[in-house]
Design a protein around this motif. Structure first.
Motif, mmCIF file in Angstrom:
data_model
loop_
_atom_site.group_PDB
_atom_site.id
_atom_site.type_symbol
_atom_site.label_atom_id
_atom_site.label_comp_id
_atom_site.label_asym_id
_atom_site.label_seq_id
_atom_site.Cartn_x
_atom_site.Cartn_y
_atom_site.Cartn_z
ATOM 1 N N GLY A 194 1.801 9.751 -5.456
ATOM 2 C CA GLY A 194 2.211 11.089 -5.082
ATOM 3 C C GLY A 194 2.648 11.308 -3.656
ATOM 4 O O GLY A 194 3.088 12.408 -3.298
ATOM 5 N N GLU A 195 2.556 10.299 -2.794
ATOM 6 C CA GLU A 195 2.991 10.451 -1.413
ATOM 7 C C GLU A 195 4.520 10.501 -1.341
ATOM 8 O O GLU A 195 5.210 9.903 -2.175
ATOM 9 C CB GLU A 195 2.472 9.293 -0.552
ATOM 10 N N PRO A 196 5.098 11.216 -0.351
ATOM 11 C CA PRO A 196 6.559 11.341 -0.275
ATOM 12 C C PRO A 196 7.230 10.052 0.201
ATOM 13 O O PRO A 196 6.643 9.257 0.926
ATOM 14 C CB PRO A 196 6.752 12.464 0.749
ATOM 15 N N VAL A 197 8.471 9.860 -0.218
ATOM 16 C CA VAL A 197 9.290 8.741 0.232
ATOM 17 C C VAL A 197 10.030 9.171 1.497
ATOM 18 O O VAL A 197 10.686 10.213 1.507
ATOM 19 C CB VAL A 197 10.302 8.320 -0.851
ATOM 20 N N THR A 198 9.940 8.384 2.562
ATOM 21 C CA THR A 198 10.578 8.728 3.829
ATOM 22 C C THR A 198 11.595 7.658 4.215
ATOM 23 O O THR A 198 11.550 6.521 3.721
ATOM 24 C CB THR A 198 9.526 8.856 4.944
ATOM 25 N N GLY B 127 0.814 -1.214 0.000
ATOM 26 C CA GLY B 127 0.000 0.000 0.000
ATOM 27 C C GLY B 127 0.841 1.254 0.000
ATOM 28 O O GLY B 127 0.521 2.237 -0.689
ATOM 29 N N ALA B 128 1.942 1.243 0.759
ATOM 30 C CA ALA B 128 2.828 2.407 0.806
ATOM 31 C C ALA B 128 3.485 2.654 -0.548
ATOM 32 O O ALA B 128 3.624 3.803 -0.994
ATOM 33 C CB ALA B 128 3.888 2.210 1.884
ATOM 34 N N MET B 129 3.902 1.586 -1.223
ATOM 35 C CA MET B 129 4.511 1.727 -2.548
ATOM 36 C C MET B 129 3.536 2.346 -3.532
ATOM 37 O O MET B 129 3.884 3.246 -4.312
ATOM 38 C CB MET B 129 4.984 0.365 -3.053
ATOM 39 N N LEU B 130 2.288 1.858 -3.502
ATOM 40 C CA LEU B 130 1.275 2.406 -4.407
ATOM 41 C C LEU B 130 0.988 3.864 -4.058
ATOM 42 O O LEU B 130 0.785 4.702 -4.955
ATOM 43 C CB LEU B 130 0.003 1.574 -4.324
ATOM 44 N N ALA B 131 0.983 4.179 -2.756
ATOM 45 C CA ALA B 131 0.762 5.564 -2.344
ATOM 46 C C ALA B 131 1.873 6.472 -2.858
ATOM 47 O O ALA B 131 1.620 7.617 -3.269
ATOM 48 C CB ALA B 131 0.668 5.642 -0.824
ATOM 49 N N VAL B 132 3.121 5.980 -2.835
ATOM 50 C CA VAL B 132 4.236 6.762 -3.364
ATOM 51 C C VAL B 132 4.050 7.007 -4.861
ATOM 52 O O VAL B 132 4.290 8.107 -5.375
ATOM 53 C CB VAL B 132 5.571 6.044 -3.088
ATOM 54 N N ILE B 133 3.610 5.968 -5.567
ATOM 55 C CA ILE B 133 3.359 6.115 -7.008
ATOM 56 C C ILE B 133 2.284 7.170 -7.264
ATOM 57 O O ILE B 133 2.344 7.923 -8.246
ATOM 58 C CB ILE B 133 2.944 4.758 -7.616
#
Length: 231
Positions: free
Chosen positions: A145-149, A137-143
């Motif tokens: 537009g969510e920031p990478v932390t 889910g986090a990977m898809l969120a990054v795709i």
């Protein structure tokens, strides 16, 4: 990696993990409470249609679980949706269809694959594979537009290491199968050598009550329904 249980567990994790960021996109046009209902409605409708198309035999609920099942149907399938409809405005039909589609894959298909994984791998290993769902889910969120932390990268690396250890393990030793009688879908393999009153074609899956005779052998295995022995 080609083991059906591993593939099912990974499939469940990927679909369930992708459900959260995709559902988040729908929050712009769908009330959160209504969205939750539509996700489960899509899951139920989709799996029902799949079973009808496959002409699957009817599912049977054990007598001891009928009361719990009835409570779940009344609360989650009747009272909940009615109250939900009274307290939320219906969104555009395109949003409704999108929510039900996400629910079908992220909750319906994912849960079915999770159960398949449990049958093949046991609870611990299936849970380990399924635990990558948040990272998916986090990977898809990054795709989207969510920031990478940094915590995300560290968590992803640790998850990848744990999954790699599971995939490369080789659990093989001499073990004993005791007498066992049960019913499940199977093919005639080394654990299913029973006779039938009618001919069965090789490689065909079917389900019926059958008896396992005592057997001692050595092969790589997971703690599935046929391997519950001590170590």
């Amino acid at each position: 990696m080609s083991h059906p249980g591993v593939l099912a567990a990974f499939g469940a994790a990927i679909l369930f993990g992708a459900g959260t960021p995709l559902a988040k996109l729908l929050l712009e046009s769908v009330n959160p409470w209504l969205l939750a209902g539509l996700l489960y409605l899509g899951s139920g409708v989709g799996l029902t249609l799949y079973r009808l198309l496959r002409r699957a035999p009817p599912a049977r609920v054990p007598t001891g679980e009928l009361l719990w099942f009835a409570g779940a149907v009344i609360a989650g399938g009747i009272v909940g949706p009615v109250l939900l409809m009274l307290g939320a405005v219906m969104p555009p039909w395109s949003s409704v269809a999108a929510a039900m589609l996400v629910g079908f894959f992220a909750y319906g298909v994912s849960l079915a694959l999770f159960v398949v994984g449990l049958r093949h791998l046991g609870t611990a290993r299936t849970a380990a594979y399924f635990s990558i769902a948040p990272f998916i889910g986090a990977m898809l969120a990054v795709i989207l537009g969510e920031p990478v932390t940094v915590p995300l990268l560290v968590a992803g690396a640790l998850m990848a290491l744990g999954v790699w250890w599971h995939l490369t393990e080789n659990h093989e030793h001499k073990h004993v199968h005791d007498v066992l009688e049960h019913a499940h879908t199977h093919v005639h393999d080394e654990h299913h050598q029973h006779a039938h009153e009618f001919p069965i074609e090789p490689g065909i899956k079917y389900s019926h009550s059958h008896m396992h005779q005592p057997m001692t052998h050595n092969h790589a295995h997971f703690p599935d329904v046929h391997h519950r022995h001590d170590h």
